[in-house]
Design an enzyme around this catalytic site. Structure first.
Site, PDB file in Angstrom:
ATOM      1  N   TRP A 119       0.130  -3.113   3.926  1.00  0.00           N
ATOM      2  CA  TRP A 119       1.344  -2.311   3.682  1.00  0.00           C
ATOM      3  C   TRP A 119       0.957  -0.872   3.311  1.00  0.00           C
ATOM      4  CZ3 TRP A 119       2.972   0.447  -0.579  1.00  0.00           C
ATOM      5  CH2 TRP A 119       4.300   0.876  -0.576  1.00  0.00           C
ATOM      6  N   HIS A 120      -0.209  -0.739   2.639  1.00  0.00           N
ATOM      7  CA  HIS A 120      -0.615   0.589   2.179  1.00  0.00           C
ATOM      8  C   HIS A 120      -1.060   1.499   3.324  1.00  0.00           C
ATOM      9  CE1 HIS A 120      -0.774  -1.476  -1.736  1.00  0.00           C
ATOM     10  NE2 HIS A 120      -0.459  -0.287  -2.197  1.00  0.00           N
ATOM     11  N   GLY A 121      -1.436   0.929   4.454  1.00  0.00           N
ATOM     12  CA  GLY A 121      -1.822   1.799   5.555  1.00  0.00           C
ATOM     13  C   GLY A 121      -2.623   1.082   6.620  1.00  0.00           C
TER      14      GLY A 121
END
Lengths: 483, 322
Positions: A327-329
């Site tokens: 989700w962070h990247g």
């Protein structure tokens, strides 16, 4: 238009005056102002993706209305899936498309098959990870009957684009925000003052602590191959503090601005470094994301795998943290970061401690030795994880770990501007001490509003403002904007 | 709501007054500073630079020309106003303000180098402009083209001190004990007691090989105007290119073209040009701490050489004091 900028100050002043002095008696007008204000705020960043935000709002608004009206379960599921596919599909396309393609090609290259491929020049729409999770939770809640779908499009559109939390969260659920949008808001003096106080605390954390840490963490992570191990460890410590102060500071400001316009939005951090184990840490870190994941991913998965006992729980945890990581990247570092944190849970699961509530430290003035040891342990685990989180790629992360274990660990850390490091360390201590004494409250200095005399209270505020003014390290964006 | 607005106003009012007073306090203290560039700026604004000979240029003026050696040998009073880290754009600002508050010098030794006629985008060492940028429109205008201060910094009190804790603490110290200050610069000059460091190797690694430098066309025009103006005011100009370590010279592809610009200006205005690029010092690391800056050993030797050369050439003959 970051919160700590002149354009936002002007924007919010105008907004505040219109909201409370001009449109106070008219709920619809107030909501319309929130919507136009939010779109203006978003367009200031990048107007090109405003149409995407509006399109997502239109689709999910209509799906929300039609899901409960669908005649059959199959039709209902179809409508829900359309919404979820749009949400996940949007994320996959904008955030992960190139990542998946290059990873796919790299995987084939390892078995000597070379594929011709093209990546796309895709710009990541700001805040997409945050507003997508809002719309998905809304549809899931509507589908489960947890919330009545709103038929007021202004309310729904305002919920999706609510400006205090649009860019970097907190990820508010419809169950929390929509009822507040539907109800007339009264100006409350105490709530507004509390909002201001939380903004001030957020500013201190962000531009005094986090941004000053950033000066040195950038030095360390940009030159980790030439710096002594002692500098790497100190830099890693500073980065762990930085990311907390940056994101929790932003969240404090977002919550504070929301309170100034009469809203209570989701608490995002609950003093995570005072946790007793990693499970508690994740209950207190980026709460709006982890609670979202717990409700919509982990709980259904753990039910699905319940017949497999601890193994099922481990699978559910690992999938959950895989998603939290990515989700962070779009980078394998985030995947590994998630999996590492998932693996931290394994001993807890095997010992049957994962759901066991630790005795709260709230209200406790001095921790016991064991409690202190646990807090240090959690902090160290977090530090280890943040090496991967901050590194450009996995090999750099492992190189960083490797460089820590050398004799230079016992040398004096080297930084440009030692005085600055010292001042930053002082502010970190100040922040942690204030957080420790304020841990029973919603945020660290919330208690000041009720426990101190006006003279002491105002003197404290003035001192904070002076510190924020003179010791700010300006010009650094919020870390979580990139996610 | 009314109570809230009144409370906010009552809360903000002392801050505004405090901010205004803090600005006056910090600015006045910095105007007494003797440290680094502050000291030179303050000497300029206080009309304390009335020397016969001034050294102009950037950091290669600041650390290379020892006024004491020049004074002893030339019998001329000397001040070095080399402006560390900046090109002609702001060197000219210093010259203009100097002429406003001080007597014009008889001679200017201009330390010319590859950076003189370029223009960096950032406002290096921006703190030095804090005390004067609100009161002197010339300063505000000159620095406005750099990435440094915002448009409100020169207009709204105290805003420009945002995040400037180091300078603010220095200002408080100066205000508390103005006589306790020590200056590292003597008549503007600061000899560096340093040995060869890794600056050059780092630069090579960062640039990844030879590179070309760009001239700022507006700076070239301004430099031309400056030379013409000096000629008109009867201020004698001497160009000097101090020694530069040979590896550094070779690192810049278009060095001959850039240095050739000064030679052309020299011809146009009949300006003596002393170029030490091929002097034996330029081949010896012992005299340098990086490729463009000599240490105190090199600076002293170079200053003596320059004096000798100028004396031999009698370039200063005809001056009032000679």
């Amino acid at each position: 238009m970051v919160f700590n900028s002149l354009p936002f100050t002007v924007f919010f002043l105008v907004f505040f005056v219109l909201y409370w002095l001009v449109f106070q008696r008219n709920l619809k007008a107030q909501n319309l102002l929130i919507l136009t204000g939010s779109y203006f705020f978003y367009a200031w960043w990048d107007w090109r993706f405003l149409s995407l935000l509006i399109g997502v709002s239109v689709l999910n608004y209509l799906l929300g209305i039609y899901i409960p009206k669908a005649g059959s379960d199959a039709k209902r599921r179809l409508l829900l899936y359309i919404g979820l596919i749009q949400g996940i599909g949007g994320l996959v396309f904008f955030k992960y498309f190139n990542f998946f393609i290059t990873s796919f090609v790299d995987a084939f290259q390892t078995i000597n098959i070379n594929l011709d491929y093209h990546t796309l020049k895709i710009i990541l729409p700001l805040g997409i990870s945050f507003y997508t999770f809002r719309t998905m939770s809304y549809l899931l809640d509507v589908n489960k009957g947890k919330i009545e779908p709103t038929t007021d499009w202004i309310v729904f559109f305002s919920y999706v684009s609510f400006f205090p939390s649009l860019i970097s969260g907190p990820i508010d659920r419809g169950t929390l925000l929509i009822p507040q949008l539907e109800k007339r808001r009264e100006f409350k003096y105490d709530q507004a003052v509390d909002g201001f106080r939380q903004i001030l605390w957020g500013l201190f954390k962000k531009i005094v602590v986090a941004d000053n840490c950033a000066i040195y963490t950038n030095q360390v992570f940009d030159n980790f191959d030439t710096m002594p191990a002692s500098s790497l460890v100190l830099g890693l410590f500073l980065y762990t503090i930085q990311i907390y102060a940056d994101f929790s500071g932003y969240s404090d400001m977002a919550i504070g601005f929301a309170r100034l316009i009469g809203f209570n939005i989701t608490k995002n951090f609950d003093f995570p470094f005072f946790s007793q184990n990693i499970a508690e840490f994740w209950q207190r870190w980026h709460i709006s994301l982890t609670s979202w994941m717990t409700e919509y991913v982990f709980t259904p998965l753990s039910i699905h795998f319940r017949d497999y006992g601890n193994r099922g729980l481990i699978i559910a945890i690992m999938i959950n943290f895989f998603i939290i990581g990515i989700w962070h990247g779009a980078n394998w570092t985030f995947v590994l970061f998630g999996l590492l944190h998932g693996s931290y849970y394994i001993p807890l699961i095997l010992q049957g401690k994962i759901f066991k509530k630790k005795k709260s430290l709230k209200g406790k003035l001095i921790p016991s030795f064991v409690e202190f040891r646990n807090m240090v342990g959690v902090f160290l685990l977090a530090m280890i994880g943040f090496v991967i989180f901050r590194s450009d790629n996995i090999s750099n992360a492992f190189e960083f770990y490797k460089n820590i274990f050398s004799l230079s660990l016992f040398s004096m850390p080297q930084f440009e501007g030692r005085m600055g490091v010292l001042i930053t360390m002082i502010f970190i201590v100040v922040m942690m001490v204030i957080e420790w004494f304020g841990k029973s409250h919603e945020y660290a200095i919330a208690g000041i509003g009720t426990s101190l005399s006006k003279t002491v209270r105002w003197s404290f505020y003035y001192l904070m403002i002076i510190i924020v003014f003179f010791f700010s390290a300006t010009g650094k964006e919020f870390i979580y904007f990139q996610f | 709501m009314k109570k809230f607005l009144i409370t906010v106003l009552i809360f903000i009012l002392p801050l505004l007054i405090l901010g205004y007073l803090a600005d006056i306090f910090l600015t006045n203290a910095l105007k007494k500073s003797k440290a680094d560039e502050f000291g030179v700026w303050n000497d300029i604004y206080n009309g304390k630079i009335n020397e016969d000979l001034l050294i102009y240029g950037g950091s290669r003026a600041w650390v290379h020309f020892d006024p004491k050696i020049l004074l002893d040998s030339l019998n001329l009073s000397v001040y070095n106003i080399g402006l560390n880290g900046h090109n002609f754009w702001l060197q000219k600002l210093r010259h203009e303000i100097l002429l406003r508050y001080n007597e014009a010098p008889e001679v200017i030794i201009y330390a010319v180098d590859l950076m003189t006629l370029g223009k960096r985008p950032d406002l290096y060492n921006s703190d030095q402009f804090l005390p004067y940028m609100t009161s002197d429109t010339l300063v505000a205008k000159a620095i406005s083209s750099y990435e440094g201060y915002g448009k409100y910094d020169a207009k709204v009190p105290l805003i420009r001190y945002l995040g400037k804790w180091k300078t603010s603490i220095s200002a408080v110290k100066i205000a508390m004990a103005p006589d306790r200050q020590k200056s590292d610069r003597i008549k503007g000059y600061q000899g560096k007691n340093l040995e060869w460091n890794s600056d050059f190797d780092n630069a090579v690694e960062e640039m990844g090989g030879r590179f070309t430098m760009e001239l700022d066309s507006l700076s070239v025009v301004m430099f031309d105007e400056f030379l013409a103006e000096c000629q008109k005011k009867n201020i004698k100009i001497i160009f000097v290119a101090p020694p530069e370590y040979i590896d550094g010279q070779l690192f810049v592809e278009n060095r001959p073209e850039i240095m050739g610009v000064f030679a052309s200006f020299g011809q146009k205005y009949n300006i003596p040009y002393y170029d030490y690029s091929n002097d034996s010092m330029s081949f010896n690391k012992y005299y340098f701490y990086n490729s463009t800056h000599m240490n105190i050993r090199g600076a002293e030797l170079f200053s003596k050489k320059l004096v000798m050369d100028m004396k031999n050439d009698k370039v200063l003959e005809g001056l009032a004091k000679n």
